[in-house]
Scaffold this motif. Structure first.
Motif, PDB file in Angstrom:
ATOM      1  N   VAL A   1       0.852  -1.191   0.000  1.00  0.00           N
ATOM      2  CA  VAL A   1       0.000   0.000   0.000  1.00  0.00           C
ATOM      3  C   VAL A   1       0.887   1.239   0.000  1.00  0.00           C
ATOM      4  CG1 VAL A   1      -1.768   1.302   1.244  1.00  0.00           C
ATOM      5  CG2 VAL A   1      -1.815  -1.212   1.265  1.00  0.00           C
ATOM      6  N   PRO A   2       0.768   2.126  -0.977  1.00  0.00           N
ATOM      7  CA  PRO A   2       1.552   3.361  -0.960  1.00  0.00           C
ATOM      8  C   PRO A   2       1.291   4.136   0.330  1.00  0.00           C
ATOM      9  CG  PRO A   2       0.480   3.080  -3.082  1.00  0.00           C
ATOM     10  CD  PRO A   2      -0.095   2.036  -2.176  1.00  0.00           C
ATOM     11  N   ARG A   3       2.331   4.710   0.892  1.00  0.00           N
ATOM     12  CA  ARG A   3       2.178   5.386   2.177  1.00  0.00           C
ATOM     13  C   ARG A   3       1.182   6.543   2.121  1.00  0.00           C
ATOM     14  NH1 ARG A   3       8.330   5.429   4.848  1.00  0.00           N
ATOM     15  NH2 ARG A   3       8.503   3.145   5.007  1.00  0.00           N
ATOM     16  N   GLU A   4       1.078   7.194   0.985  1.00  0.00           N
ATOM     17  CA  GLU A   4       0.130   8.306   0.889  1.00  0.00           C
ATOM     18  C   GLU A   4      -1.319   7.837   0.915  1.00  0.00           C
ATOM     19  OE1 GLU A   4       1.673   7.538  -3.366  1.00  0.00           O
ATOM     20  OE2 GLU A   4       2.487   7.649  -1.317  1.00  0.00           O
ATOM     21  N   GLU A   5      -1.553   6.523   0.812  1.00  0.00           N
ATOM     22  CA  GLU A   5      -2.917   5.995   0.869  1.00  0.00           C
ATOM     23  C   GLU A   5      -3.291   5.506   2.267  1.00  0.00           C
ATOM     24  OE1 GLU A   5      -3.915   3.191  -2.163  1.00  0.00           O
ATOM     25  OE2 GLU A   5      -2.991   4.379  -3.774  1.00  0.00           O
ATOM     26  N   LEU A   6      -2.353   5.503   3.188  1.00  0.00           N
ATOM     27  CA  LEU A   6      -2.660   5.103   4.561  1.00  0.00           C
ATOM     28  C   LEU A   6      -3.465   6.209   5.237  1.00  0.00           C
ATOM     29  CD1 LEU A   6       0.760   3.588   5.689  1.00  0.00           C
ATOM     30  CD2 LEU A   6      -1.297   2.339   5.001  1.00  0.00           C
ATOM     31  N   ARG A   7      -4.565   5.824   5.874  1.00  0.00           N
ATOM     32  CA  ARG A   7      -5.438   6.798   6.532  1.00  0.00           C
ATOM     33  C   ARG A   7      -5.706   6.365   7.971  1.00  0.00           C
ATOM     34  NH1 ARG A   7     -10.272   6.412   4.900  1.00  0.00           N
ATOM     35  NH2 ARG A   7      -9.979   4.440   3.788  1.00  0.00           N
ATOM     36  N   GLY A   8      -5.743   7.332   8.836  1.00  0.00           N
ATOM     37  CA  GLY A   8      -6.051   7.043  10.225  1.00  0.00           C
ATOM     38  C   GLY A   8      -5.560   8.141  11.144  1.00  0.00           C
ATOM     39  N   THR A   9      -5.443   7.803  12.409  1.00  0.00           N
ATOM     40  CA  THR A   9      -5.071   8.776  13.445  1.00  0.00           C
ATOM     41  C   THR A   9      -4.278   8.064  14.533  1.00  0.00           C
ATOM     42  OG1 THR A   9      -7.152   9.981  13.079  1.00  0.00           O
ATOM     43  CG2 THR A   9      -5.957  10.472  15.095  1.00  0.00           C
ATOM     44  N   ILE A  10      -3.231   8.702  15.000  1.00  0.00           N
ATOM     45  CA  ILE A  10      -2.624   8.286  16.269  1.00  0.00           C
ATOM     46  C   ILE A  10      -2.967   9.343  17.307  1.00  0.00           C
ATOM     47  CG2 ILE A  10      -0.731   6.781  15.572  1.00  0.00           C
ATOM     48  CD1 ILE A  10       1.052   9.255  15.421  1.00  0.00           C
ATOM     49  N   GLN A  11      -3.261   8.902  18.522  1.00  0.00           N
ATOM     50  CA  GLN A  11      -3.611   9.888  19.543  1.00  0.00           C
ATOM     51  C   GLN A  11      -2.424  10.806  19.817  1.00  0.00           C
ATOM     52  OE1 GLN A  11      -5.182   9.301  23.935  1.00  0.00           O
ATOM     53  NE2 GLN A  11      -6.799   9.077  22.418  1.00  0.00           N
ATOM     54  N   ASN A  12      -1.291  10.263  20.239  1.00  0.00           N
ATOM     55  CA  ASN A  12      -0.029  11.013  20.256  1.00  0.00           C
ATOM     56  C   ASN A  12      -0.118  12.307  21.053  1.00  0.00           C
ATOM     57  OD1 ASN A  12       2.684  11.387  19.468  1.00  0.00           O
ATOM     58  ND2 ASN A  12       2.108  12.576  17.666  1.00  0.00           N
ATOM     59  N   ASP A  13      -1.009  12.398  22.021  1.00  0.00           N
ATOM     60  CA  ASP A  13      -1.217  13.618  22.796  1.00  0.00           C
ATOM     61  C   ASP A  13      -0.581  13.429  24.173  1.00  0.00           C
ATOM     62  OD1 ASP A  13      -2.064  15.826  24.184  1.00  0.00           O
ATOM     63  OD2 ASP A  13      -4.209  15.435  23.948  1.00  0.00           O
ATOM     64  N   LEU A  14       0.670  13.833  24.293  1.00  0.00           N
ATOM     65  CA  LEU A  14       1.391  13.606  25.544  1.00  0.00           C
ATOM     66  C   LEU A  14       0.994  14.571  26.644  1.00  0.00           C
ATOM     67  CD1 LEU A  14       3.404  11.319  25.947  1.00  0.00           C
ATOM     68  CD2 LEU A  14       3.081  11.852  23.551  1.00  0.00           C
TER      69      LEU A  14
ATOM     70  N   TYR B   1       8.466   9.658  28.782  1.00  0.00           N
ATOM     71  CA  TYR B   1       9.567  10.624  28.773  1.00  0.00           C
ATOM     72  C   TYR B   1       9.117  11.967  29.344  1.00  0.00           C
ATOM     73  CZ  TYR B   1      10.057   7.144  25.088  1.00  0.00           C
ATOM     74  OH  TYR B   1      10.038   5.977  24.388  1.00  0.00           O
ATOM     75  N   PRO B   2      10.056  12.821  29.735  1.00  0.00           N
ATOM     76  CA  PRO B   2       9.706  14.165  30.205  1.00  0.00           C
ATOM     77  C   PRO B   2       9.057  14.985  29.089  1.00  0.00           C
ATOM     78  CG  PRO B   2      11.936  13.573  30.871  1.00  0.00           C
ATOM     79  CD  PRO B   2      11.496  12.530  29.899  1.00  0.00           C
ATOM     80  N   PRO B   3       8.417  16.088  29.436  1.00  0.00           N
ATOM     81  CA  PRO B   3       7.687  16.873  28.429  1.00  0.00           C
ATOM     82  C   PRO B   3       8.522  17.339  27.245  1.00  0.00           C
ATOM     83  CG  PRO B   3       6.989  17.519  30.623  1.00  0.00           C
ATOM     84  CD  PRO B   3       8.138  16.573  30.810  1.00  0.00           C
ATOM     85  N   GLU B   4       9.729  17.838  27.478  1.00  0.00           N
ATOM     86  CA  GLU B   4      10.496  18.413  26.364  1.00  0.00           C
ATOM     87  C   GLU B   4      10.826  17.379  25.287  1.00  0.00           C
ATOM     88  OE1 GLU B   4      14.563  21.000  25.535  1.00  0.00           O
ATOM     89  OE2 GLU B   4      13.743  20.879  27.560  1.00  0.00           O
ATOM     90  N   PRO B   5      11.425  16.227  25.612  1.00  0.00           N
ATOM     91  CA  PRO B   5      11.654  15.242  24.560  1.00  0.00           C
ATOM     92  C   PRO B   5      10.363  14.653  24.001  1.00  0.00           C
ATOM     93  CG  PRO B   5      12.323  14.366  26.693  1.00  0.00           C
ATOM     94  CD  PRO B   5      12.069  15.824  26.880  1.00  0.00           C
ATOM     95  N   SER B   6       9.324  14.592  24.827  1.00  0.00           N
ATOM     96  CA  SER B   6       8.037  14.119  24.314  1.00  0.00           C
ATOM     97  C   SER B   6       7.535  15.036  23.216  1.00  0.00           C
ATOM     98  CB  SER B   6       7.009  14.035  25.447  1.00  0.00           C
ATOM     99  OG  SER B   6       7.341  13.034  26.385  1.00  0.00           O
ATOM    100  N   MET B   7       7.668  16.347  23.429  1.00  0.00           N
ATOM    101  CA  MET B   7       7.250  17.308  22.412  1.00  0.00           C
ATOM    102  C   MET B   7       8.114  17.180  21.161  1.00  0.00           C
ATOM    103  SD  MET B   7       4.593  18.962  23.535  1.00  0.00           S
ATOM    104  CE  MET B   7       4.450  20.619  22.872  1.00  0.00           C
ATOM    105  N   ARG B   8       9.392  16.863  21.346  1.00  0.00           N
ATOM    106  CA  ARG B   8      10.252  16.659  20.178  1.00  0.00           C
ATOM    107  C   ARG B   8       9.743  15.488  19.333  1.00  0.00           C
ATOM    108  NH1 ARG B   8      16.518  14.427  19.887  1.00  0.00           N
ATOM    109  NH2 ARG B   8      16.325  13.697  17.728  1.00  0.00           N
ATOM    110  N   ILE B   9       9.404  14.377  19.992  1.00  0.00           N
ATOM    111  CA  ILE B   9       8.914  13.215  19.251  1.00  0.00           C
ATOM    112  C   ILE B   9       7.618  13.559  18.518  1.00  0.00           C
ATOM    113  CG2 ILE B   9       8.067  10.848  19.443  1.00  0.00           C
ATOM    114  CD1 ILE B   9       9.912  10.536  21.899  1.00  0.00           C
ATOM    115  N   VAL B  10       6.736  14.289  19.186  1.00  0.00           N
ATOM    116  CA  VAL B  10       5.472  14.697  18.556  1.00  0.00           C
ATOM    117  C   VAL B  10       5.740  15.491  17.280  1.00  0.00           C
ATOM    118  CG1 VAL B  10       3.440  16.169  18.826  1.00  0.00           C
ATOM    119  CG2 VAL B  10       4.098  14.624  20.674  1.00  0.00           C
TER     120      VAL B  10
END
Length: 560
Positions: A188-201, A213-222
């Motif tokens: 499946v081409p990556r541009e056709e992948l649809r969905g959501t990750i919560q990812n709300d640290l 992880y602490p807030p600062e590196p967590s925000m970096r990953i986000v």
């Protein structure tokens, strides 16, 4: 919107109605209680609303049309007349094979999107054989240790034909990487992948506590995820900024609005600080709200949220792409309102909450199973929850016209009141240095705790009626089938993990994990390295442990 002479006539007529019609009735019969208030905010609910309560409403500026600013009436021009909301039942149970079976069942029953629940060890970045995982494997959702598990979950489910939401936060980058790897294997081409990750640290530090992880590196990953997905997976929603758990922790509707949008502001600012273009990532931001029992308050909340975000994005961030101003959101009915007593009552609660979400214009919806106060829902209760959405969509008429409660004097007044209160809270947040600082200072947590305490006191003292709990109680014990994860299920997951470890190329795993470590220690985007690592079957725990070594682990402060 109204002529001043007409408003004056209405005021005079209302006064006459109060004197001649209302007062004699009140004198004879009174009312059910001395004061009526909204469900959570304690705002006084007037006896009657008229055009005078919305006299300052400007149709173009405050309402507009669906698909146009300020998006009060919806983010799409046809809303449900063009396409119904995504019916996305939250599922994930025990092993990957069981979850695959449940996903296929739900799709066969008419579900239109998948929503993936993970067990607590996965949410905390621990493998199933970790000492920290003992007794929790597969309990609150599916256990995912390696790409092998993710391949099993989606076996026979083409990823170009479904949209998948994953309720995962601290290890969101790892699970997203696995999803991408499954798509790559399916061709499946990556541009056709649809969905959501919560990812709300940020909300994890406020309400759920499944942080790593602490807030600062967590925000970096986000923000690394924002950047990676803008380039590689442009149709995947990179974050679901979540008010749901803030509300579950006890907040008011206005606090849910303010703290959720405040977290959104922090994420946008972090991405801008990382050098990203707001109009590149902002259209893929999504939100996640709670639907509680007070239908009209919830409808007003959803409408206010859209209008507020449009203002925030324009006034704070000077966006140019209209899509960057559109607040798109998923809704889940309120788990905290479900009761173990008289469990059938939960079906009714969920139906009303779902109605509020639809009247408020949600883009996708999960309806809770009646037994979720006790366990992972059974197949039967999941089917009833899904049928609730289908009846709402196809039989109720609620989806046939856009924003059907618009123009209600009460709804418009309440929408304005919630917006004003939420902006006042945001002003307090700004004065404290923004959401990140307010969270680190425990101020946000204390605001929610105070409300939760007051509400619980009201329930215990009988001032707030919970049907079947403190009023209208019965003695009988209901007979319920409960989904259970056994010790044998846990051992089977551990055995599967051991098999993968034995069969994989350990040298390749070590090399990919070392490359990830070097990227994390520097300033490269870590997501491509995580994708590479999971493709050679590095485990969730191994990837997260590398990042733990580099970033450290967060230790929460204590608030009283």
């Amino acid at each position: 919107m109204f002529d001043e002479d007409d408003l004056a006539e209405i005021r005079e007529a209302k006064s006459e109605w109060e004197d001649e019609t209302l007062d004699p009735t009140l004198s004879r019969f009174g009312e059910r209680k001395a004061e009526f208030e909204t469900d959570t905010d304690g705002q006084s609910v007037d006896r009657l609303y008229t055009p005078n309560d919305v006299a300052d409403l400007d149709y173009d500026e405050d309402l507009g049309f669906p698909g146009e600013e300020p998006y009060t009436r919806g983010v799409y021009s046809t809303m449900y007349r063009g396409r119904l909301w995504t019916m996305r039942q939250y599922a994930g149970m025990g092993t990957a094979a069981e979850t695959n079976e449940r996903f296929k069942y739900l799709l066969d029953e008419g579900q239109t999107g998948l929503s993936m629940a993970f067990d607590l060890p996965t949410q905390m970045g621990h493998d199933s054989d970790d000492v920290m995982a003992a007794g929790e494997v597969g309990k609150s959702g599916v256990a995912i240790d390696t790409l092998d598990d993710m391949e099993t979950v989606f076996e026979g489910i083409p990823l170009d034909e479904v949209s998948t939401s994953m309720t995962i936060n601290a290890p969101a980058s790892v699970l997203l990487a696995m999803y991408i790897a499954v798509g790559d294997k399916q061709g499946v081409p990556r541009e056709e992948l649809r969905g959501t990750i919560q990812n709300d640290l940020l909300k994890e530090y406020v309400a759920r506590n499944t942080y790593i992880y602490p807030p600062e590196p967590s925000m970096r990953i986000v923000t690394d995820i924002f950047e990676f997905c803008a380039d590689e997976v442009p149709n995947f929603n990179t974050i679901s900024i979540s008010g749901y758990h803030i509300r579950e922790a006890g907040s008011t509707a206005a606090q849910e609005l303010a703290f959720t949008l405040g977290n959104g502001i922090e994420y946008v600012e972090a991405a801008l600080d990382a050098g990203q273009d707001v109009d590149e990532f902002a259209p893929q931001l999504s939100f996640f709200f709670n639907a509680h029992n007070n239908i009209l308050e919830e409808v007003a909340k959803f409408r206010a949220a859209r209008r507020m975000w449009a203002k925030i994005m324009e006034e704070r961030f000077d966006v140019t792409d209209p899509r960057s101003k559109q607040l798109k959101f998923h809704t889940q009915t309120a788990g905290s309102t479900l009761t173990a007593q008289q469990i059938e009552n939960n079906v009714v609660r969920v139906a009303y909450q779902a109605l509020a979400a639809v009247l408020g214009g949600t883009q996708s919806l999960h309806t809770n199973g009646k037994d979720e106060a006790l366990s992972i829902p059974t197949e039967q209760s999941v089917r009833t929850a899904l049928r609730t959405q289908q009846i709402l969509a196809h039989e109720s008429g609620a989806a046939d016209t856009i924003d059907p409660l618009a123009g209600s004097y009460y709804i418009e007044s309440l929408t304005d009141d919630l917006e004003e209160e939420a902006f006042d809270i945001l002003d307090e947040v700004d004065a404290k240095g923004g959401m990140l600082q307010a969270i680190e200072d425990q101020w946000v947590q204390r605001q929610i705790q105070d409300v939760a305490y007051d509400r619980q006191q009201e329930i215990e003292e009988g001032e707030r009626v919970i049907v079947g709990v403190n009023e209208f109680e019965v003695d009988e014990e209901p007979e319920m089938d409960i989904e259970e994860v056994t010790e044998e299920d846990e051992q089977a997951q551990i055995d599967s993990l051991e098999r993968v470890r034995e069969e994989r190329d350990d040298e390749a795993v070590d090399a990919k994990l070392q490359a990830l470590r070097e990227a994390a220690e520097g300033d490269e985007n870590v997501v491509p390295y995580i994708v590479d690592a999971v493709k050679v079957y590095a485990t969730v725990g191994e990837v997260c442990d590398v990042l733990r070594d580099v970033f450290g682990e967060y230790q929460s402060g204590v608030s009283f």
